[in-house]
Scaffold this motif. Structure first.
Motif, PDB file in Angstrom:
ATOM      1  N   VAL A  17      40.511  40.701  38.564  1.00 33.76           N
ATOM      2  CA  VAL A  17      41.603  41.557  38.093  1.00 33.76           C
ATOM      3  C   VAL A  17      41.917  41.142  36.658  1.00 33.76           C
ATOM      4  N   ILE A  18      41.737  42.064  35.720  1.00 33.40           N
ATOM      5  CA  ILE A  18      41.905  41.683  34.315  1.00 33.40           C
ATOM      6  C   ILE A  18      43.189  42.236  33.693  1.00 33.40           C
ATOM      7  N   SER A  19      43.880  43.138  34.400  1.00 35.38           N
ATOM      8  CA  SER A  19      45.215  43.553  33.970  1.00 35.38           C
ATOM      9  C   SER A  19      45.889  44.282  35.117  1.00 35.38           C
ATOM     10  N   GLY A  20      47.221  44.335  35.071  1.00 36.79           N
ATOM     11  CA  GLY A  20      47.980  45.117  36.027  1.00 36.79           C
ATOM     12  C   GLY A  20      48.342  44.365  37.295  1.00 36.79           C
ATOM     13  N   LYS A  33      41.229  48.951  51.292  1.00 40.79           N
ATOM     14  CA  LYS A  33      42.061  49.874  50.512  1.00 40.79           C
ATOM     15  C   LYS A  33      42.661  49.140  49.319  1.00 40.79           C
ATOM     16  N   LEU A  34      42.615  49.776  48.165  1.00 46.43           N
ATOM     17  CA  LEU A  34      43.257  49.262  46.954  1.00 46.43           C
ATOM     18  C   LEU A  34      44.412  50.174  46.579  1.00 46.43           C
ATOM     19  N   THR A  35      45.539  49.576  46.212  1.00 50.37           N
ATOM     20  CA  THR A  35      46.723  50.344  45.810  1.00 50.37           C
ATOM     21  C   THR A  35      47.366  49.674  44.613  1.00 50.37           C
ATOM     22  N   GLY A  36      47.751  50.461  43.612  1.00 54.06           N
ATOM     23  CA  GLY A  36      48.469  49.918  42.471  1.00 54.06           C
ATOM     24  C   GLY A  36      47.962  50.455  41.157  1.00 54.06           C
ATOM     25  N   GLU A  37      48.286  49.727  40.097  1.00 56.71           N
ATOM     26  CA  GLU A  37      47.871  50.082  38.739  1.00 56.71           C
ATOM     27  C   GLU A  37      47.194  48.846  38.155  1.00 56.71           C
ATOM     28  N   ALA A  38      45.881  48.888  37.995  1.00 61.99           N
ATOM     29  CA  ALA A  38      45.169  47.693  37.550  1.00 61.99           C
ATOM     30  C   ALA A  38      43.816  48.050  36.967  1.00 61.99           C
ATOM     31  N   GLU A  39      43.329  47.168  36.110  1.00 62.51           N
ATOM     32  CA  GLU A  39      41.957  47.227  35.622  1.00 62.51           C
ATOM     33  C   GLU A  39      41.192  46.074  36.254  1.00 62.51           C
ATOM     34  N   ILE A  40      40.026  46.364  36.793  1.00 63.45           N
ATOM     35  CA  ILE A  40      39.270  45.400  37.586  1.00 63.45           C
ATOM     36  C   ILE A  40      37.811  45.454  37.161  1.00 63.45           C
ATOM     37  N   VAL A  41      37.152  44.301  37.127  1.00 62.17           N
ATOM     38  CA  VAL A  41      35.710  44.255  36.963  1.00 62.17           C
ATOM     39  C   VAL A  41      35.113  43.729  38.261  1.00 62.17           C
ATOM     40  N   ALA A  42      34.193  44.478  38.831  1.00 68.38           N
ATOM     41  CA  ALA A  42      33.545  44.111  40.089  1.00 68.38           C
ATOM     42  C   ALA A  42      32.046  43.988  39.873  1.00 68.38           C
ATOM     43  N   SER A  43      31.411  43.131  40.673  1.00 67.23           N
ATOM     44  CA  SER A  43      29.971  42.924  40.514  1.00 67.23           C
ATOM     45  C   SER A  43      29.346  42.485  41.822  1.00 67.23           C
ATOM     46  N   HIS A  44      28.035  42.702  41.910  1.00 64.88           N
ATOM     47  CA  HIS A  44      27.271  42.213  43.055  1.00 64.88           C
ATOM     48  C   HIS A  44      25.810  42.060  42.627  1.00 64.88           C
ATOM     49  N   GLU A  45      25.008  41.467  43.502  1.00 58.49           N
ATOM     50  CA  GLU A  45      23.579  41.339  43.238  1.00 58.49           C
ATOM     51  C   GLU A  45      22.944  42.709  43.072  1.00 58.49           C
TER      52      GLU A  45
END
Length: 318
Positions: A274-277, A306-318
């Motif tokens: 989570v990088i902001s929010g 489930k995701l709820t809110g106001e946010a900027e996110i970076v996600a990653s996987h193989e």
């Protein structure tokens, strides 16, 4: 089956070029005056993250990988080390110009499982900030001559940088993060760096840091090949997902959450920063608060969340 997010405590690394932004901008309790890196999702032996919740609280992510392979859908106990590493870097000064080897070189020469391909999502950048990304040599002989004669102004390619930029940096790419830049780095789980140029800086003992020009000449891609990727955007309810890169090593996404999104995890495991929010994630009937600077892994078999809110996110996987 572990049916909750695995929240992780960062491990901090002192660097000559580090600063204080990991504390002032992300609220971390940093241990050094020059804190350069927070290893926020790491199973690397040089800095494994500590699990903060659940039955594995107090163990490291490395422990979990080695003893609970089912959390990551490991196919056998002989499978190689945890493949990825997520960092936040605070470049209070210019990082050294460097290059990393590919898997083959890393295994044959360094006896470690992974080389280092990486990518950068720029979290913030001061006016005038730059990156070194690539070189101008046309042949390996020209590369060696320019390195040996210190022709750095002619050799190195520089690009201006701003918040929100994304760069894919394959192994073999000469690169450096410039002063005034904070980035989120997704990389193979490797700590091998061949230092090419360090601006003739000295440490507290008055000594210049070691360079690794012979290895750098061997592993650098010549001529430089600019990397690019097609960004693909999808909408999931209140979440806009932008795929920043998809490679053999990792896939990385920027998520902008504005409202509620019902998600379904298909990867073997998912890394989330989570990088902001502010937001929350709901897994089963449990809710977990999310805020800037929180990092976690969703283990294999979570399924719907489930995701709820106001946010900027970076996600990653193989």
């Amino acid at each position: 089956m572990y049916k909750e997010p695995i929240f992780l405590k960062p491990v901090f690394q002192e660097r000559i070029w580090g600063g204080q932004k990991l504390q002032t901008e992300y609220g971390y309790n940093i241990p050094f005056e020059h804190t350069g890196e927070a290893w926020v999702i790491s199973a690397h032996p040089n800095g494994p993250s500590i699990i903060e919740n659940g039955s594995l609280a107090g163990k490291t992510l490395k422990d979990a990988w080695e003893t609970h392979g089912e959390l990551f859908n490991k196919q056998s106990d002989n499978e190689e080390a945890y493949p990825l590493l997520i960092k936040i870097l605070d470049a209070n000064d210019d990082l050294s110009v460097q290059v990393h080897p590919d898997d083959t070189f890393a295994r044959e020469v360094e006896n470690v499982p992974y080389g280092k391909t990486e990518c950068w999502y720029v979290l913030s950048a001061e006016p005038g900030a730059e990156l070194v990304l690539g070189h101008c040599a046309k042949t390996r002989e020209e590369l060696a001559a320019m390195m040996d004669n210190g022709k750095w102004g002619k050799l190195l390619q520089r690009v201006p940088v701003k918040a929100g930029d994304f760069y894919y940096v394959p192994s073999g790419t000469i690169h450096a993060i410039g002063k005034g830049t904070v980035i989120l780095e997704t990389q193979q789980s490797s700590d091998i760096t061949y230092r090419v140029y360090d601006y003739d800086r000295v440490n507290v003992e008055g000594n210049k840091r070691e360079l690794h020009l012979d290895r750098a000449k061997e592993v650098t891609t010549v001529p430089h090949k600019p990397a690019s990727s097609d960004h693909i955007t999808e909408i999931h309810g209140g979440l806009t997902s932008e795929k920043l890169v998809a490679t053999d090593y990792f896939s990385v996404y920027r998520w902008q959450l504005n409202g509620t999104a019902n998600m379904n995890m298909e990867a073997n495991f998912l890394q989330v920063s989570v990088i902001s929010g502010n937001a929350e994630i709901m897994v089963g009937d449990k809710r977990y608060p999310l805020k800037k600077g929180v990092h976690f892994v969703l283990p294999y078999g979570i399924g719907e969340y489930k995701l709820t809110g106001e946010a900027e996110i970076v996600a990653s996987h193989e």
